[in-house]
Design a protein around this motif. Structure first.
Motif, PDB file in Angstrom:
ATOM      1  N   VAL A   5       0.869  -1.110  -0.070  1.00  0.00           N
ATOM      2  CA  VAL A   5       0.128  -0.139   0.132  1.00  0.00           C
ATOM      3  C   VAL A   5       0.801   1.205   0.054  1.00  0.00           C
ATOM      4  N   GLU A   6       0.577   2.110  -1.100  1.00  0.00           N
ATOM      5  CA  GLU A   6       1.585   3.499  -1.081  1.00  0.00           C
ATOM      6  C   GLU A   6       0.822   4.522  -0.538  1.00  0.00           C
ATOM      7  N   SER A   7       1.260   5.422  -0.159  1.00  0.00           N
ATOM      8  CA  SER A   7       0.629   6.570   0.257  1.00  0.00           C
ATOM      9  C   SER A   7       1.453   7.982   0.236  1.00  0.00           C
ATOM     10  N   GLY A   8       1.148   8.926   0.383  1.00  0.00           N
ATOM     11  CA  GLY A   8       1.854  10.101   0.411  1.00  0.00           C
ATOM     12  C   GLY A   8       1.854  10.956  -0.931  1.00  0.00           C
ATOM     13  N   GLY A   9       1.045  10.684  -1.956  1.00  0.00           N
ATOM     14  CA  GLY A   9       1.045  11.395  -3.133  1.00  0.00           C
ATOM     15  C   GLY A   9       0.213  12.393  -3.039  1.00  0.00           C
ATOM     16  N   GLY A  10       0.173  13.211  -4.106  1.00  0.00           N
ATOM     17  CA  GLY A  10      -0.732  14.527  -3.816  1.00  0.00           C
ATOM     18  C   GLY A  10      -0.420  15.483  -5.079  1.00  0.00           C
ATOM     19  N   LEU A  11      -0.621  16.740  -4.772  1.00  0.00           N
ATOM     20  CA  LEU A  11      -0.745  17.794  -5.843  1.00  0.00           C
ATOM     21  C   LEU A  11       0.492  18.796  -5.170  1.00  0.00           C
ATOM     22  N   VAL A  12       1.375  19.116  -5.831  1.00  0.00           N
ATOM     23  CA  VAL A  12       2.590  19.885  -5.302  1.00  0.00           C
ATOM     24  C   VAL A  12       3.035  20.730  -6.577  1.00  0.00           C
ATOM     25  N   GLN A  13       3.439  21.900  -6.060  1.00  0.00           N
ATOM     26  CA  GLN A  13       4.073  23.147  -7.154  1.00  0.00           C
ATOM     27  C   GLN A  13       5.498  22.420  -7.500  1.00  0.00           C
ATOM     28  N   LEU A  20       6.845   9.560  -0.502  1.00  0.00           N
ATOM     29  CA  LEU A  20       5.817   8.441  -0.573  1.00  0.00           C
ATOM     30  C   LEU A  20       6.609   7.458   0.515  1.00  0.00           C
ATOM     31  N   SER A  21       5.188   6.695   0.712  1.00  0.00           N
ATOM     32  CA  SER A  21       5.459   5.576   1.753  1.00  0.00           C
ATOM     33  C   SER A  21       4.738   4.329   1.085  1.00  0.00           C
ATOM     34  N   PRO A  87       7.118  19.268 -13.450  1.00  0.00           N
ATOM     35  CA  PRO A  87       5.971  18.564 -14.020  1.00  0.00           C
ATOM     36  C   PRO A  87       6.030  17.179 -14.723  1.00  0.00           C
ATOM     37  N   GLU A  88       7.237  16.817 -15.173  1.00  0.00           N
ATOM     38  CA  GLU A  88       7.759  15.698 -15.562  1.00  0.00           C
ATOM     39  C   GLU A  88       7.797  14.572 -14.692  1.00  0.00           C
ATOM     40  N   ASP A  89       7.725  14.778 -13.383  1.00  0.00           N
ATOM     41  CA  ASP A  89       7.535  13.695 -12.477  1.00  0.00           C
ATOM     42  C   ASP A  89       6.124  13.258 -12.010  1.00  0.00           C
ATOM     43  N   THR A  90       5.213  14.107 -12.821  1.00  0.00           N
ATOM     44  CA  THR A  90       3.734  13.811 -12.602  1.00  0.00           C
ATOM     45  C   THR A  90       3.376  12.147 -13.107  1.00  0.00           C
ATOM     46  N   GLY A  91       2.803  11.513 -12.266  1.00  0.00           N
ATOM     47  CA  GLY A  91       2.221  10.213 -12.660  1.00  0.00           C
ATOM     48  C   GLY A  91       1.794   9.499 -11.505  1.00  0.00           C
ATOM     49  N   VAL A  92       1.759   8.276 -11.674  1.00  0.00           N
ATOM     50  CA  VAL A  92       1.382   7.302 -10.632  1.00  0.00           C
ATOM     51  C   VAL A  92       2.555   6.553 -10.176  1.00  0.00           C
ATOM     52  N   TYR A  93       2.722   6.583  -8.779  1.00  0.00           N
ATOM     53  CA  TYR A  93       4.050   5.822  -8.477  1.00  0.00           C
ATOM     54  C   TYR A  93       3.647   4.709  -7.789  1.00  0.00           C
ATOM     55  N   TYR A  94       4.349   3.566  -8.177  1.00  0.00           N
ATOM     56  CA  TYR A  94       4.200   2.127  -7.427  1.00  0.00           C
ATOM     57  C   TYR A  94       5.456   1.557  -6.681  1.00  0.00           C
ATOM     58  N   CYS A  95       5.156   0.912  -5.886  1.00  0.00           N
ATOM     59  CA  CYS A  95       5.969   0.091  -4.837  1.00  0.00           C
ATOM     60  C   CYS A  95       5.994  -1.264  -5.386  1.00  0.00           C
ATOM     61  N   LYS A  96       7.195  -1.930  -5.621  1.00  0.00           N
ATOM     62  CA  LYS A  96       7.448  -3.184  -6.173  1.00  0.00           C
ATOM     63  C   LYS A  96       8.317  -3.870  -5.145  1.00  0.00           C
ATOM     64  N   TRP A 106       3.109  -5.881  -6.302  1.00  0.00           N
ATOM     65  CA  TRP A 106       2.923  -4.269  -6.687  1.00  0.00           C
ATOM     66  C   TRP A 106       1.896  -4.067  -5.792  1.00  0.00           C
ATOM     67  N   GLY A 107       2.106  -2.683  -5.554  1.00  0.00           N
ATOM     68  CA  GLY A 107       1.038  -1.807  -5.112  1.00  0.00           C
ATOM     69  C   GLY A 107      -0.234  -1.402  -6.173  1.00  0.00           C
ATOM     70  N   LYS A 108      -1.120  -0.801  -5.680  1.00  0.00           N
ATOM     71  CA  LYS A 108      -1.934  -0.117  -6.722  1.00  0.00           C
ATOM     72  C   LYS A 108      -1.488   1.326  -6.984  1.00  0.00           C
ATOM     73  N   GLY A 109      -0.663   1.906  -6.275  1.00  0.00           N
ATOM     74  CA  GLY A 109      -0.097   3.190  -6.978  1.00  0.00           C
ATOM     75  C   GLY A 109      -0.470   4.308  -6.072  1.00  0.00           C
TER      76      GLY A 109
END
Length: 116
Positions: A5-13, A20-21, A87-96, A106-109
């Motif tokens: 289970v991933e967490s810590g994502g969000g919107l940032v400037q 992320l955890s 902005p190029e770092d925008t995306g869904v981050y997954y733990c593996k 794999w996590g769900k991202g």
């Protein structure tokens, strides 16, 4: 069945930071490596960073010097400190967690969005 289970994502400037955890729902035996991947818009899932059981780290060239991967004090936990986000770092981050036998875990991202 182990879940990541991933967490810590969000919107940032742009220029901001996020951490992320990733935590496993139960103990995973014989973990040699843990890693982070991401899928940015219009692209395939790509490697971001990994850390071995001996704390050897490896990073994609695009994040080297900005991101730091680490393992938590609790077993089978993983962090990704992301600084100077673009902005190029925008995306869904997954733990593996790769496995020697059977399918990799794999996590769900978690969604990371960096605004310009």
């Amino acid at each position: 069945q182990v879940q990541l289970v991933e967490s810590g994502g969000g919107l940032v400037q742009a220029g901001g930071s996020l951490q992320l955890s990733c935590a496993a729902s139960s103990r995973i035996e014989h973990v040699l490596l843990m890693g982070w991947y991401r899928q940015t818009p219009g692209n395939q899932r790509e490697f971001v960073a990994s850390i071995s059981s001996g704390d050897i780290t490896n990073y994609a060239a695009s994040v080297e010097g900005r991101f730091t991967i680490s393992r938590g004090g609790a077993e089978n936990t993983l962090f990704l400190q992301m600084n100077n986000l673009t902005p190029e770092d925008t995306g869904v981050y997954y733990c593996k967690v790769p496995r020697l036998i059977g399918s990799d875990y794999w996590g769900k991202g978690t969604q990371v969005t960096v605004s310009s």
